[in-house]
Design an enzyme around this catalytic site. Structure first.
Site, mmCIF file in Angstrom:
data_model
loop_
_atom_site.group_PDB
_atom_site.id
_atom_site.type_symbol
_atom_site.label_atom_id
_atom_site.label_comp_id
_atom_site.label_asym_id
_atom_site.label_seq_id
_atom_site.Cartn_x
_atom_site.Cartn_y
_atom_site.Cartn_z
ATOM 1 N N CYS A 139 0.895 -1.225 0.256
ATOM 2 C CA CYS A 139 0.046 0.020 -0.409
ATOM 3 C C CYS A 139 0.939 1.027 -0.207
ATOM 4 C CB CYS A 139 -0.800 -0.182 1.284
ATOM 5 S SG CYS A 139 -2.233 1.173 1.265
ATOM 6 N N ASP A 150 0.376 3.657 1.864
ATOM 7 C CA ASP A 150 0.516 4.485 3.183
ATOM 8 C C ASP A 150 1.953 4.656 3.418
ATOM 9 O OD1 ASP A 150 0.243 4.329 5.704
ATOM 10 O OD2 ASP A 150 -1.705 4.374 5.750
ATOM 11 N N ARG A 183 2.825 4.668 6.408
ATOM 12 C CA ARG A 183 3.614 3.858 7.494
ATOM 13 C C ARG A 183 3.468 2.488 7.214
ATOM 14 N NH1 ARG A 183 -2.339 4.902 10.316
ATOM 15 N NH2 ARG A 183 -2.736 4.275 8.260
ATOM 16 N N HIS A 219 -2.135 -4.225 5.173
ATOM 17 C CA HIS A 219 -2.351 -3.096 6.935
ATOM 18 C C HIS A 219 -3.285 -3.674 6.989
ATOM 19 C CE1 HIS A 219 -2.367 0.812 5.848
ATOM 20 N NE2 HIS A 219 -2.193 0.772 4.945
ATOM 21 N N CYS A 278 -5.639 0.510 6.938
ATOM 22 C CA CYS A 278 -5.916 0.465 5.565
ATOM 23 C C CYS A 278 -6.669 1.661 5.529
ATOM 24 C CB CYS A 278 -5.528 -0.465 4.324
ATOM 25 S SG CYS A 278 -5.487 0.459 2.916
#
Length: 234
Positions: free
Chosen positions: A42, A44, A46, A98, A101
């Site tokens: 992803c 993202d 993080r 994750h 999400c």
């Protein structure tokens, strides 16, 4: 004028630290790229591939998009996959979702965020495909997700897992992977989920390394998810 002064400073500090612990690292890195892994994850911020796996630059070839979706008409993804498999000869492909999400949440709750809604349609297809498995959660109101109970968090977590296993199957069925397996090339595809809350990575079922594995992987992955749901409900 605005300059990236602080980032440039941090970059130099990072380089100094690498040079102290691994002299000659960047010179060697500049001459070749020989990763063993392809990470499909992803976007993202993080969820950084190298840091999660504890690997250095050059060890992981990376493709990222919102909600780690694999679409057979996505030339960006297919180009990355083809280069990783045919040129770099990666041995392992990690499809990693994750928990927590935002893309999964938006697709599951049918939230509208503009253009990205078209991309997340693929995740909504996963939701519809597994509506029977997710049915126990359907009585929960959409408003409850803003202050999620354990059940609501569980539905989103299950959706993250379901999405990952669907994307593993999508990778396995690409012409790139099918051709690689036909010519005897060793490439194993893994379904993984990362937990933001503790930094731990887990694998769902086993790695897929041939066409005959796909159906068994899928069945075992779904059984694992269903089994975990039963354990948590009892």
């Amino acid at each position: 004028m605005n300059y990236l002064t602080e980032l440039m400073k941090q970059n130099r500090q990072w380089v100094d630290e690498i040079n102290k612990t691994k002299p000659g690292f960047f010179e060697k890195l500049s001459r070749q790229q020989n990763p063993e892994y392809l990470w499909i994850g992803c976007s993202d911020s993080r969820v950084p591939a190298n840091e999660i796996l504890g690997l250095l630059p050059g060890d992981v070839f990376v493709h990222r998009n919102v909600a780690n979706v694999v679409v057979h008409s996505d030339l960006n993804f297919l180009s990355v996959l083809q280069y990783a498999v045919d040129v770099l000869k990666v041995k392992h492909i990690l499809v990693c979702g994750h928990y927590g999400c935002g893309g999964i949440k938006a697709a599951t709750l049918n939230e509208s965020h503009g253009l990205i809604d078209n991309w997340l349609r693929h995740v909504q297809d996963v939701h519809y495909k597994h509506k029977e498995l997710l049915k126990p959660f359907d009585h929960k109101s959409a408003e409850a997700f803003t202050n999620p109970s354990d059940d609501n968090r569980q539905k989103l977590a299950v959706m993250c897992e379901l999405n990952v296993i669907e994307q593993v199957v999508n990778v396995a069925k690409t012409t790139v992977i099918q051709d690689a397996w036909v010519r005897g090339q060793k490439v194993v595809i893994h379904a993984c989920v990362y937990a933001l809350s503790n930094g731990l990575l887990q694998q769902i079922a086993f790695g897929v390394e041939k066409t005959d594995d796909i159906e068994l992987f899928y069945d075992q992955a779904l059984m694992s998810i269903q089994s975990n749901l039963y354990k948590e409900k009892t």
